[in-house]
Design a protein around this motif. Structure first.
Motif, mmCIF file in Angstrom:
data_model
loop_
_atom_site.group_PDB
_atom_site.id
_atom_site.type_symbol
_atom_site.label_atom_id
_atom_site.label_comp_id
_atom_site.label_asym_id
_atom_site.label_seq_id
_atom_site.Cartn_x
_atom_site.Cartn_y
_atom_site.Cartn_z
ATOM 1 N N THR A 1 1.180 3.712 -3.375
ATOM 2 C CA THR A 1 0.700 5.196 -3.030
ATOM 3 C C THR A 1 1.945 6.027 -3.463
ATOM 4 O O THR A 1 1.752 7.159 -4.137
ATOM 5 C CB THR A 1 0.133 5.300 -1.661
ATOM 6 O OG1 THR A 1 -1.077 4.529 -1.376
ATOM 7 C CG2 THR A 1 -0.234 6.803 -1.450
ATOM 8 N N ASP B 1 0.871 -1.067 0.030
ATOM 9 C CA ASP B 1 0.162 0.123 -0.056
ATOM 10 C C ASP B 1 0.959 1.213 -0.117
ATOM 11 O O ASP B 1 0.684 2.143 -0.919
ATOM 12 C CB ASP B 1 -0.884 0.071 1.268
ATOM 13 C CG ASP B 1 -2.047 -0.968 0.965
ATOM 14 O OD1 ASP B 1 -2.279 -1.439 -0.055
ATOM 15 O OD2 ASP B 1 -2.624 -1.376 2.028
ATOM 16 N N ASN B 2 1.641 1.180 0.923
ATOM 17 C CA ASN B 2 2.881 2.383 1.025
ATOM 18 C C ASN B 2 3.426 2.664 -0.568
ATOM 19 O O ASN B 2 3.733 3.790 -0.916
ATOM 20 C CB ASN B 2 3.950 2.138 2.044
ATOM 21 C CG ASN B 2 3.056 2.382 3.366
ATOM 22 O OD1 ASN B 2 2.231 2.806 3.619
ATOM 23 N ND2 ASN B 2 4.038 1.710 4.382
ATOM 24 N N GLU C 1 2.859 6.254 -7.358
ATOM 25 C CA GLU C 1 1.605 7.001 -8.105
ATOM 26 C C GLU C 1 2.132 8.583 -7.778
ATOM 27 O O GLU C 1 2.281 9.294 -8.966
ATOM 28 C CB GLU C 1 0.443 6.706 -7.894
ATOM 29 C CG GLU C 1 -0.797 7.410 -8.537
ATOM 30 C CD GLU C 1 -2.147 7.228 -7.936
ATOM 31 O OE1 GLU C 1 -2.843 7.471 -8.909
ATOM 32 O OE2 GLU C 1 -2.140 6.897 -6.903
#
Length: 244
Positions: A80, A76-77, A83
């Motif tokens: 994110t 997830d880190n 992007e």
């Protein structure tokens, strides 16, 4: 091409960095020792600033029930931050047959890692490799004592970490696969027989006892850990690797 290699000081990562830099790219290793903590996200934005590609070679510190949470948080880190930084290609290293061994929580965790990447906004590639030659000794130690080593007859197709690193490097500098590339060693062994070969090479007199309940790989049935047609087959044989 600037490539951020997270986990770039480990067994695979350090070799990937060396290969990429030797071929004219700017590969930068990142790890806790360089100030990056992927689990908390500390240092991640700085690591990905200006990067064309991010390669994530970090691994869960354990193979147990804690591993899914590790991959959930770190992926997830990474996704994110990638992007936000405008990174155009994200690459991870996974395991051949990870989706075929649901009884192993670590393999389920690796599938989770893959799925987070697939569902994310960054173009991606997944390299799935078979077991590394370098980890065979560890696998033997899990179910051994001073007299015997108990191993299942699970089929495996191991490969040298150098060949894994080359495969990761090759994918990293190409266009995003938006899919998976399998890589594997050139030979298929029963794990118990591979144990006998390994002990003989080390001059270890312990006996290998075939036990289809022994160790982590006992959970892999049939050809779950064997590369399927279309896989990239490495050249280094186990005997050649042992001889080195």
């Amino acid at each position: 091409m600037k490539i951020a290699v997270i986990g770039g000081t480990g067994l695979i990562g350090s070799q990937v960095v060396k290969i990429l830099n030797a071929t004219g790219h700017e590969a930068v290793p990142h790890s806790p020792s360089t100030g990056l903590d992927l689990l908390s996200g500390k240092g991640l934005a700085e690591a990905l600033s200006g990067a064309d590609v991010v390669v994530n070679l970090t691994n869960s510190p354990t193979f147990d029930e804690a591993s899914p949470a590790f991959f959930q948080q770190t992926m997830d880190n990474m996704v994110t931050a990638a992007e936000a930084a405008g990174v155009g290609h994200a690459v991870i290293l996974s395991i051949v047959g990870a989706d075929l061994v649901p009884d192993l929580v670590y393999y389920r965790a690796k599938v989770l890692q893959e799925n987070i990447l697939k569902a994310g906004p960054v173009p991606y590639s997944i390299v799935r490799a078979t077991q590394f030659f370098e980890f065979i000794d560890s696998a033997l130690s899990w179910t051994s004592d001073e007299h015997t080593v108990r191993l299942p007859a699970t089929l495996v197709q191991p490969m040298a970490s150098a060949d894994v690193a080359q495969a990761v490097a090759d994918v990293s500098v190409g266009a995003p696969l938006r899919g998976t590339r399998d890589v594997a060693g050139p030979e298929v062994f029963r794990l118990d027989e591979l144990g006998r070969i390994t002990l003989a090479a080390h001059g270890d007199q312990r006996a290998v006892v075939t036990d289809d309940t022994a160790g982590m790989f006992a959970a892999a049935a049939g050809e779950a850990l064997i590369a399927q047609p279309g896989a990239v087959i490495a050249k280094t044989t186990y005997q050649d690797w042992l001889a080195r």
